[in-house]
Design an enzyme around this catalytic site. Structure first.
Site, PDB file in Angstrom:
ATOM      1  N   GLU A 147       0.825  -1.207   0.000  1.00  0.00           N
ATOM      2  CA  GLU A 147       0.000   0.000   0.000  1.00  0.00           C
ATOM      3  C   GLU A 147       0.863   1.262   0.000  1.00  0.00           C
ATOM      4  OE1 GLU A 147      -4.049  -0.719   1.948  1.00  0.00           O
ATOM      5  OE2 GLU A 147      -3.340   1.012   3.056  1.00  0.00           O
TER       6      GLU A 147
ATOM      7  N   HIS B 174       7.151 -26.831  -1.862  1.00  0.00           N
ATOM      8  CA  HIS B 174       6.447 -27.843  -2.666  1.00  0.00           C
ATOM      9  C   HIS B 174       5.255 -27.226  -3.376  1.00  0.00           C
ATOM     10  CE1 HIS B 174       8.818 -31.251  -1.090  1.00  0.00           C
ATOM     11  NE2 HIS B 174       9.088 -30.326  -0.189  1.00  0.00           N
TER      12      HIS B 174
ATOM     13  N   LYS C 121     -13.394   2.067  -2.281  1.00  0.00           N
ATOM     14  CA  LYS C 121     -14.377   2.403  -1.236  1.00  0.00           C
ATOM     15  C   LYS C 121     -15.503   3.239  -1.832  1.00  0.00           C
ATOM     16  CE  LYS C 121     -11.437   2.657   2.937  1.00  0.00           C
ATOM     17  NZ  LYS C 121     -10.951   3.522   4.008  1.00  0.00           N
TER      18      LYS C 121
HETATM   19  O1  PA5 Z   1      -3.073   1.583   5.961  1.00  0.00           O
HETATM   20  C1  PA5 Z   1      -4.137   2.176   5.803  1.00  0.00           C
HETATM   21  O2  PA5 Z   1      -4.249   3.400   5.967  1.00  0.00           O
HETATM   22  C2  PA5 Z   1      -5.381   1.416   5.411  1.00  0.00           C
HETATM   23  O3  PA5 Z   1      -5.095   0.075   5.170  1.00  0.00           O
HETATM   24  C3  PA5 Z   1      -6.428   1.508   6.511  1.00  0.00           C
HETATM   25  O4  PA5 Z   1      -5.879   1.000   7.702  1.00  0.00           O
HETATM   26  C4  PA5 Z   1      -7.682   0.730   6.142  1.00  0.00           C
HETATM   27  O5  PA5 Z   1      -8.186   1.192   4.913  1.00  0.00           O
HETATM   28  C5  PA5 Z   1      -8.749   0.875   7.214  1.00  0.00           C
HETATM   29  O6  PA5 Z   1      -9.125   2.216   7.362  1.00  0.00           O
HETATM   30  P1  PA5 Z   1      -9.919   2.724   8.607  1.00  0.00           P
HETATM   31  O7  PA5 Z   1      -9.087   2.504   9.826  1.00  0.00           O
HETATM   32  O8  PA5 Z   1     -10.171   4.175   8.345  1.00  0.00           O
HETATM   33  O9  PA5 Z   1     -11.214   1.933   8.672  1.00  0.00           O
END
Ligand code: PA5
Length: 446
Positions: A286, A307, A421
């Site tokens: 990410e 494997h 989202k």
């Molecule tokens: O690393 C990040 O920012 C994302 O993976 C969020 O943690 C994830 O989208 C969850 O978001 P939120 O805590 O606002 O529900």
């Protein structure tokens, strides 16, 4: 230092001069990060978090963990992405990937709200049948659909099972300090709340209340975890590549990437690291995968995957490199028994410890993969305990930030996640998304 990077199995794939040429770039990346002048600089709170955390809140986390341990046989942790992976990684790494099945005097910890599945939800209720439960809902934005749906379901269950007053004592909310629906709602309901600091993004938040509350409930020493991270924050300060293993890891990744190695496989020989690898994949995937750039992070557990994906690593498309987690001392041993008849022909292993066999398997595999054209980096981890894991978490967070800057991206945003989202809100009919909904529905019909 308990975390070290060994790069001797990657050196055949670049020259010392090529690595040395990164020295200047790494120093620039370090300067960008430490001065707060780089992209995403509103999200640098994690750098100082191991030392500058809110001590009053930390004490409340410890008290809440004790309260949950007394009240519940199961804690349901609701969150997705950075809002759950760190906690799950730490619990499994330090306790077991079978934590819930262990004989123990701490509650089971189940994770919900990271998937949309009627089957999984139904199963979770069956697993919790007859158990007293508490819930920790974690969402920085407070608007993410998956955890919001799970929270609605579990809140309804708790209120029916215990009544509103007692449910209030069993719900713990980790969210933004002041903004968002979840914060507002918690204040109205009177739930105890913990803060996701403004300047700490989800995937860098394991050492905030996001990770610490569930981790403490599982009986893990969060003071030692923070001390380990604080120690790493000192150890990896020097931007000189030859003295900083964390920065050298970031540099070599980018050096290999520029040579066409666009996929990194995190390999480990211990099943309790599987969720740690998931945390690592989210952190790097990410943070780096944007602007049509980035190294795709994958993971394997050996010998199991020798494997399976082992064939591909040895012999498939040559666009990958491997980073091996070498846990030098897990604190456990298991000797292989002797057999006088030697029916299986394995007496050359009689009395040998399983750790020795594992190490040999690792060494043999590294050499085979290097022969197959796969550069191998080895992250050596001295022990399996809270302090060392705190160091390891910080090592990967910091190298990820430096690596992202070397790559030329903002490591602290996630525009791709936001796009999905938005589409999901629109298709589910959330007010305010009507135009987008019409457009998406037309595309789905065609
Ligand atoms: O690393 C990040 O920012 C994302 O993976 C969020 O943690 C994830 O989208 C969850 O978001 P939120 O805590 O606002 O529900």
């Amino acid at each position: 230092m308990s975390i070290r990077l060994e790069d001797k199995y990657a050196r055949a794939f670049f020259t010392p001069a090529e690595l040395a040429a990164f020295d200047k770039e790494v120093k620039e990346a370090d300067e960008l990060l430490r001065s707060g002048k780089g992209p995403g600089s509103d999200f640098l709170g994690w750098i100082k978090l191991p030392k500058n955390y809110d001590k009053e809140e930390f004490a409340r986390i410890q008290a809440a963990a004790k309260k949950i341990q007394k009240k519940a046989q199961a804690l349901i942790v609701i969150g997705i992405g950075g809002s759950y992976l760190g906690a799950r990684a730490v619990i499994e790494f330090l306790k077991s990937n079978n934590y819930n099945s262990l004989k123990k005097n701490t509650p089971d910890v189940y994770f919900a709200g990271n998937i949309i599945s009627a089957d999984a939800t139904r199963e979770l209720f069956e697993l919790c049948e007859g158990k007293d439960i508490c819930v920790n809902v974690i969402s920085k934005s407070g608007t993410t659909t998956e955890p919001a749906v799970a929270f609605r379901i579990f809140r309804d269950y708790l209120e029916k099972k215990y009544g509103e007053e007692e449910a209030k004592e069993r719900i713990f909310v980790t969210t933004d300090r002041a903004r968002g629906t979840l914060k507002q709602f918690s204040t109205e309901k009177g739930y105890e709340t913990f803060v996701v600091p403004d300047d700490v993004g989800g995937r860098f938040s394991v050492l905030s209340a996001v990770g610490l509350l569930p981790i403490a409930v599982a009986g893990i020493d969060i003071v030692k975890l923070m001390e380990g991270a604080a120690s790493a924050s000192e150890e990896f300060k020097n931007p000189d590549l030859s003295k900083n293993d964390c920065y050298r890891y970031a540099a070599i990744r980018n050096l290999l990437y520029r040579k066409g190695k666009t996929l990194e496989v995190l390999a480990s020989y211990e099943p309790f690291t599987a969720m740690f690898s998931e945390w690592w994949k989210q952190l790097y995937g990410e943070s780096e995968g944007k602007d049509q750039k980035g190294i795709f992070p994958a993971s394997v557990i050996f010998s199991t995957d020798l494997h399976s994906l082992g064939q591909f690593i040895q012999d498939g498309t040559r666009n990958l490199f491997e980073t091996v987690l070498d846990l030098e001392d897990t604190g456990c041993s298991f000797p292989i028994p002797a057999d006088a008849a030697n029916v299986d022909g394995l007496n050359f292993l009689s009395g040998m410890d399983m750790n020795k066999v594992k190490k040999t398997a690792m060494e043999g595999t590294i050499l085979a993969h290097v022969d197959g054209g796969v550069p191998n980096l080895v992250v050596k981890i001295s022990e399996r305990n809270e302090f060392v894991l705190g160091e390891l978490l910080y090592f990967f967070e910091l190298s990820c930030a430096i690596s992202g800057y070397l790559l030329g991206v903002n490591p602290f945003n996630q525009p791709g996640v936001e796009s999905y989202k938005k589409n999901m809100f629109a298709l589910l009919g959330k007010p305010g998304y009507e135009d987008l909904r019409a457009d998406l529905e037309a595309r789905l019909k065609n």
